[in-house]
Design a protein around this motif. Structure first.
Motif, PDB file in Angstrom:
ATOM      1  N   LYS A  31       0.831  -1.211   0.000  1.00 42.73           N
ATOM      2  CA  LYS A  31       0.000   0.000   0.000  1.00 42.73           C
ATOM      3  C   LYS A  31       0.866   1.261   0.000  1.00 42.73           C
ATOM      4  O   LYS A  31       0.584   2.214  -0.727  1.00 42.73           O
ATOM      5  N   LEU A  32       1.932   1.270   0.800  1.00 45.32           N
ATOM      6  CA  LEU A  32       2.821   2.436   0.821  1.00 45.32           C
ATOM      7  C   LEU A  32       3.476   2.639  -0.541  1.00 45.32           C
ATOM      8  O   LEU A  32       3.602   3.770  -1.014  1.00 45.32           O
ATOM      9  N   MET A  33       3.895   1.554  -1.193  1.00 48.96           N
ATOM     10  CA  MET A  33       4.501   1.680  -2.517  1.00 48.96           C
ATOM     11  C   MET A  33       3.466   2.207  -3.519  1.00 48.96           C
ATOM     12  O   MET A  33       3.770   3.076  -4.325  1.00 48.96           O
ATOM     13  N   ARG A  34       2.259   1.688  -3.446  1.00 48.99           N
ATOM     14  CA  ARG A  34       1.205   2.148  -4.348  1.00 48.99           C
ATOM     15  C   ARG A  34       0.954   3.640  -4.172  1.00 48.99           C
ATOM     16  O   ARG A  34       0.808   4.383  -5.137  1.00 48.99           O
ATOM     17  N   TRP A  35       0.899   4.098  -2.910  1.00 40.44           N
ATOM     18  CA  TRP A  35       0.705   5.523  -2.636  1.00 40.44           C
ATOM     19  C   TRP A  35       1.875   6.354  -3.151  1.00 40.44           C
ATOM     20  O   TRP A  35       1.700   7.501  -3.544  1.00 40.44           O
ATOM     21  N   SER A  56       7.246  12.318   4.069  1.00 43.08           N
ATOM     22  CA  SER A  56       8.127  11.506   4.904  1.00 43.08           C
ATOM     23  C   SER A  56       7.349  10.351   5.522  1.00 43.08           C
ATOM     24  O   SER A  56       6.126  10.398   5.617  1.00 43.08           O
ATOM     25  N   ILE A  57       8.087   9.328   5.920  1.00 37.23           N
ATOM     26  CA  ILE A  57       7.534   8.184   6.637  1.00 37.23           C
ATOM     27  C   ILE A  57       8.375   8.015   7.887  1.00 37.23           C
ATOM     28  O   ILE A  57       9.596   7.912   7.812  1.00 37.23           O
ATOM     29  N   THR A  58       7.731   8.016   9.056  1.00 35.44           N
ATOM     30  CA  THR A  58       8.434   7.900  10.331  1.00 35.44           C
ATOM     31  C   THR A  58       8.146   6.542  10.956  1.00 35.44           C
ATOM     32  O   THR A  58       6.988   6.159  11.096  1.00 35.44           O
ATOM     33  N   ILE A  59       9.197   5.834  11.315  1.00 34.75           N
ATOM     34  CA  ILE A  59       9.084   4.541  11.980  1.00 34.75           C
ATOM     35  C   ILE A  59       9.263   4.780  13.475  1.00 34.75           C
ATOM     36  O   ILE A  59      10.265   5.347  13.905  1.00 34.75           O
ATOM     37  N   GLY A  60       8.296   4.345  14.280  1.00 33.97           N
ATOM     38  CA  GLY A  60       8.324   4.602  15.714  1.00 33.97           C
ATOM     39  C   GLY A  60       9.259   3.695  16.491  1.00 33.97           C
ATOM     40  O   GLY A  60       9.884   4.119  17.454  1.00 33.97           O
ATOM     41  N   ASP A  61       9.377   2.448  16.087  1.00 33.52           N
ATOM     42  CA  ASP A  61      10.204   1.489  16.819  1.00 33.52           C
ATOM     43  C   ASP A  61      11.374   1.082  15.938  1.00 33.52           C
ATOM     44  O   ASP A  61      11.183   0.497  14.877  1.00 33.52           O
ATOM     45  N   ALA A  71      13.358   1.416   2.317  1.00 33.70           N
ATOM     46  CA  ALA A  71      13.405   2.141   1.048  1.00 33.70           C
ATOM     47  C   ALA A  71      13.004   1.232  -0.113  1.00 33.70           C
ATOM     48  O   ALA A  71      12.239   1.623  -0.994  1.00 33.70           O
ATOM     49  N   ARG A  72      13.506   0.018  -0.112  1.00 34.74           N
ATOM     50  CA  ARG A  72      13.154  -0.933  -1.166  1.00 34.74           C
ATOM     51  C   ARG A  72      11.654  -1.259  -1.130  1.00 34.74           C
ATOM     52  O   ARG A  72      10.988  -1.326  -2.154  1.00 34.74           O
ATOM     53  N   ALA A  73      11.105  -1.425   0.071  1.00 35.01           N
ATOM     54  CA  ALA A  73       9.701  -1.818   0.211  1.00 35.01           C
ATOM     55  C   ALA A  73       8.732  -0.733  -0.228  1.00 35.01           C
ATOM     56  O   ALA A  73       7.712  -1.027  -0.848  1.00 35.01           O
ATOM     57  N   VAL A  74       9.018   0.537   0.094  1.00 32.52           N
ATOM     58  CA  VAL A  74       8.022   1.581  -0.150  1.00 32.52           C
ATOM     59  C   VAL A  74       8.214   2.374  -1.433  1.00 32.52           C
ATOM     60  O   VAL A  74       7.286   3.038  -1.876  1.00 32.52           O
ATOM     61  N   CYS A  75       9.389   2.325  -2.057  1.00 32.96           N
ATOM     62  CA  CYS A  75       9.523   3.091  -3.297  1.00 32.96           C
ATOM     63  C   CYS A  75      10.507   2.503  -4.303  1.00 32.96           C
ATOM     64  O   CYS A  75      10.226   2.511  -5.490  1.00 32.96           O
ATOM     65  N   PRO A  94      10.005   9.342  -0.554  1.00 31.96           N
ATOM     66  CA  PRO A  94       9.824  10.130   0.673  1.00 31.96           C
ATOM     67  C   PRO A  94      11.034  10.028   1.591  1.00 31.96           C
ATOM     68  O   PRO A  94      11.846   9.099   1.498  1.00 31.96           O
ATOM     69  N   LEU A  95      11.145  10.992   2.471  1.00 31.90           N
ATOM     70  CA  LEU A  95      12.177  11.000   3.497  1.00 31.90           C
ATOM     71  C   LEU A  95      11.831   9.908   4.493  1.00 31.90           C
ATOM     72  O   LEU A  95      10.699   9.844   4.995  1.00 31.90           O
ATOM     73  N   LEU A  96      12.755   9.001   4.774  1.00 31.61           N
ATOM     74  CA  LEU A  96      12.503   7.882   5.703  1.00 31.61           C
ATOM     75  C   LEU A  96      13.185   8.167   7.023  1.00 31.61           C
ATOM     76  O   LEU A  96      14.401   8.275   7.107  1.00 31.61           O
ATOM     77  N   LEU A  97      12.400   8.303   8.080  1.00 30.77           N
ATOM     78  CA  LEU A  97      12.907   8.645   9.418  1.00 30.77           C
ATOM     79  C   LEU A  97      12.709   7.498  10.373  1.00 30.77           C
ATOM     80  O   LEU A  97      11.743   6.811  10.343  1.00 30.77           O
TER      81      LEU A  97
END
Length: 97
Positions: A31-35, A56-61, A71-75, A94-97
Motif C-alpha cells: 500500500k505504501l509503494m502504491r501511494w 516523509s515516513i516515520t518509523i516509531g520502533d 526504502a526498497r519496500a516503499v519506493c 519520501p524521506l525515511l525517518l
C-alpha cells in the motif's frame, strides 16, 4: 485466502463475469509503494487534482529497522516504472525517518 497480520483486501475495480468483485491481497508495504506511485488522494480526487504524495515516513520502533529494506519496500522496487508513467504520476521517494 487466509489473511496474515498486516494484510488486507482491496477491490481492484471491475467486477468479474460471475458478478463478484475482484480482490487483491496487499500488505502494508504494498500500500505504501502504491501511494508513492499513484498518490494518496484516491480515484475520485485524481480526476480533479494532481497526486498528493507522502513527504516523509516515520518509523516509531527502531528495533529491527533497516533503512535499505524500508526504502526498497516503499519506493525503490517501483523504480523500473520511472519514465514510463503517464503525467502527472511519478515514483515518489519520501524521506525515511
Amino acid at each position: 485466502a487466509k489473511m496474515s497480520v498486516g494484510e488486507s483486501l482491496s477491490v481492484l475495480g471491475a467486477y468479474g463475469e460471475d458478478g463478484d468483485a475482484r480482490l487483491c491481497k496487499m500488505c502494508c508495504s504494498d500500500k505504501l509503494m502504491r501511494w508513492n506511485v499513484l498518490g494518496v488522494q484516491g480515484a475520485l480526487l485524481s480526476s480533479v487534482m494532481a497526486p498528493l504524495y507522502l513527504f516523509s515516513i516515520t518509523i516509531g520502533d527502531r528495533a529491527g529497522y533497516s533503512h535499505s529494506s524500508l526504502a526498497r519496500a516503499v519506493c525503490c522496487r517501483a523504480s523500473s516504472l520511472e519514465g514510463r508513467l503517464p503525467p502527472p504520476f511519478r515514483v515518489n521517494h519520501p524521506l525515511l525517518l
